[in-house]
Design a protein around this motif. Structure first.
Motif, mmCIF file in Angstrom:
data_model
loop_
_atom_site.group_PDB
_atom_site.id
_atom_site.type_symbol
_atom_site.label_atom_id
_atom_site.label_comp_id
_atom_site.label_asym_id
_atom_site.label_seq_id
_atom_site.Cartn_x
_atom_site.Cartn_y
_atom_site.Cartn_z
ATOM 1 N N LEU A 162 0.818 -1.213 0.000
ATOM 2 C CA LEU A 162 0.000 0.000 0.000
ATOM 3 C C LEU A 162 0.856 1.268 0.000
ATOM 4 O O LEU A 162 0.378 2.340 -0.371
ATOM 5 N N ALA A 163 2.115 1.143 0.406
ATOM 6 C CA ALA A 163 2.998 2.312 0.426
ATOM 7 C C ALA A 163 3.601 2.610 -0.941
ATOM 8 O O ALA A 163 4.194 3.667 -1.136
ATOM 9 N N VAL A 164 3.454 1.690 -1.893
ATOM 10 C CA VAL A 164 3.928 1.953 -3.263
ATOM 11 C C VAL A 164 3.056 3.050 -3.858
ATOM 12 O O VAL A 164 1.821 2.984 -3.790
ATOM 13 N N ASP A 165 3.668 4.070 -4.454
ATOM 14 C CA ASP A 165 2.869 5.184 -4.949
ATOM 15 C C ASP A 165 2.179 4.840 -6.264
ATOM 16 O O ASP A 165 2.389 3.769 -6.847
ATOM 17 N N ARG A 166 1.335 5.747 -6.747
ATOM 18 C CA ARG A 166 0.498 5.473 -7.923
ATOM 19 C C ARG A 166 1.321 5.290 -9.184
ATOM 20 O O ARG A 166 0.868 4.687 -10.159
ATOM 21 N N GLN A 167 2.541 5.824 -9.202
ATOM 22 C CA GLN A 167 3.427 5.651 -10.345
ATOM 23 C C GLN A 167 4.284 4.387 -10.230
ATOM 24 O O GLN A 167 5.115 4.113 -11.094
ATOM 25 N N GLY A 168 4.060 3.613 -9.180
ATOM 26 C CA GLY A 168 4.805 2.375 -8.994
ATOM 27 C C GLY A 168 6.166 2.559 -8.351
ATOM 28 O O GLY A 168 6.939 1.607 -8.249
ATOM 29 N N ARG A 169 6.472 3.767 -7.894
ATOM 30 C CA ARG A 169 7.765 4.002 -7.251
ATOM 31 C C ARG A 169 7.744 3.457 -5.824
ATOM 32 O O ARG A 169 6.750 3.554 -5.120
ATOM 33 N N ILE A 170 8.879 2.904 -5.432
ATOM 34 C CA ILE A 170 8.991 2.264 -4.128
ATOM 35 C C ILE A 170 9.936 3.082 -3.261
ATOM 36 O O ILE A 170 11.090 3.325 -3.629
ATOM 37 N N GLU A 230 11.006 -0.737 4.356
ATOM 38 C CA GLU A 230 11.014 -1.030 5.790
ATOM 39 C C GLU A 230 9.884 -1.979 6.171
ATOM 40 O O GLU A 230 10.077 -2.894 6.982
ATOM 41 N N ALA A 231 8.693 -1.762 5.592
ATOM 42 C CA ALA A 231 7.566 -2.644 5.897
ATOM 43 C C ALA A 231 7.816 -4.050 5.355
ATOM 44 O O ALA A 231 7.472 -5.049 6.011
ATOM 45 N N ALA A 232 8.429 -4.143 4.167
ATOM 46 C CA ALA A 232 8.736 -5.455 3.590
ATOM 47 C C ALA A 232 9.743 -6.205 4.460
ATOM 48 O O ALA A 232 9.598 -7.411 4.712
#
Length: 410
Positions: A264-272, A278-280
């Motif tokens: 859910l923390a991945v932004d709408r453009q797919g950037r990580i 950290e969550a992963a």
């Protein structure tokens, strides 16, 4: 004719072209659009329609509201400009400062009323696609009226909000407007974050029914996570975040829950970003049971390391993801291809071009087994990039064994 007017007219022509194209598409697909379920494709079409189809009548209502206010105060409309996506009204008459203020605010009230009317009209429609269109059209009018247009008026020498916020001329009315405006912005922000303007997309009626059943199983940890995941994949990310926050309060040590937080923390453009990585890693530390989830967590962390330029750290993540034959057997070919692609990129980032080229070869085998033409093309592009960086032809390495994936290092 001013430069701003010419620019707005040119933009309006571009918008009209897209609006006509979209309207034709909607007419041709009308029967399909009204059928269930609301799919991702219908969702995207409704999003575009909320702007390109709903805005032209909203602009007309906005300018008509100005005109009606002028007539009510005994003035005349000497020029009514309507350019589909923008417009203006030129009044004639003698107005008090309060009347000028009311004429200015009438347009915004007209826009908000139009958006609310679309939502109220469609909110109980049998078609979820039409309900979603009404919801997004309402949201756009709120966004335009409460945020975009005030900011627009702040930076350009035109716009109703220059009159609405003319404290020197109408201090009381402008003060009231500021208080109401702030309250509405706060409500809009909270409603948007709560997912009030979202609806979930599903691939099929069966998927929709499955989500409903999962959401109802409130005492089941796996069911709750599956329902949250369907919200995320269905485009209702704000709703998914709220549901996940409540889930993690109840199950703070859930590894799969923290993996969902990473996604859910991945932004709408797919950037990580750092939050995703950290969550992963927290999910991995808590002990992900599913091999596919473990591989995905390493994949997210490796992508973050690549985006920040640390090829060695990314390689370590991929080594961990690709270690253990029993785990790898549980992965589908497409995921295996993606993992080898990321490892190739991490090797290229370190200047190990021959190893990277061999790794791409292995990734291509898995992409072919999965029938993933898009992944195959991306890998072919990656191979060309490796040769470009190496400055030489590496095709002689094709078919050679890729470098072994060692056990993960501390």
């Amino acid at each position: 004719m001013s430069f701003i007017t010419i620019l707005f007219n040119l933009l309006a022509l571009l918008y009209v072209g897209r609006a006509v194209q979209l309207a034709v598409q909607i007419v041709r697909q009308w029967n399909v659009l009204r059928q269930e379920p609301l799919t991702g494709a219908k969702q995207r079409l409704a999003e575009q329609a909320a702007f390109f189809v709903a805005v032209p009548p909203a602009v007309l209502v906005h300018e008509l509201a100005h005109a009606v206010a002028i007539w009510l105060f005994g003035g005349q409309v000497v020029e009514f400009g309507y350019r589909v996506f923008w417009g203006y009204v030129v009044p004639r008459g003698v107005f008090t400062p309060a009347q000028n203020w009311l004429i200015a605010v009438a347009g915004t009230l007209g826009s908000l009323a139009f958006g609310a009317a679309i939502w109220l009209w469609l909110r109980r429609n049998p078609s979820r696609t039409l309900r979603y269109f009404g919801l997004r059209a309402f949201r756009f009018q709120l966004y335009f009226s409460l945020l975009y247009y005030p900011i627009f008026s702040l930076f350009l020498p035109i716009g109703d909000w220059r009159t609405i916020y003319d404290f020197a001329t109408t201090p009381v009315l402008s003060g009231v407007a500021a208080a109401v405006h702030a309250a509405l912005l706060l409500w809009f922000w909270r409603a948007d974050r709560a997912g009030r303007f979202e609806m979930v997309a599903f691939d099929s009626p069966a998927a929709q029914a499955r989500h409903t059943a999962l959401a109802a199983a409130t005492g089941n940890e796996a069911a709750q996570l599956a329902a949250i995941d369907s919200l995320r994949q269905g485009g209702a990310t704000h709703q998914a975040r709220r549901a996940l926050e409540a889930f993690l309060i109840a199950f703070p040590q859930s590894a799969a829950g923290h993996l969902q937080r990473a996604l859910l923390a991945v932004d709408r453009q797919g950037r990580i970003g750092k939050e995703t990585a950290e969550a992963a890693r927290q999910a991995l530390a808590l002990g992900l049971r599913d091999p596919r989830q473990r591989a995905l967590a390493h994949q997210l962390a490796a992508t973050y390391e690549l985006e920040r330029g640390d090829g060695r750290a990314a390689e370590r993540e991929m080594d961990a993801a690709l270690a253990g034959s029993s785990d790898l057997d549980a992965l589908d070919p497409a995921q295996r291809g993606q993992l080898h692609r990321l490892r190739a990129q991490s090797l290229r980032r370190q200047g190990r071009y021959e190893d990277a080229y061999r790794e791409v070869g292995e990734a291509l085998q898995w992409a072919g087994a999965a029938g993933q033409s898009g992944l195959t093309q991306a890998l072919l592009d990656e191979r060309e990039l490796i040769e470009k960086h190496a400055g030489r032809d590496l095709s002689a390495l094709a078919g050679q064994e890729a470098p072994a994936s060692p056990s993960p290092r501390a």
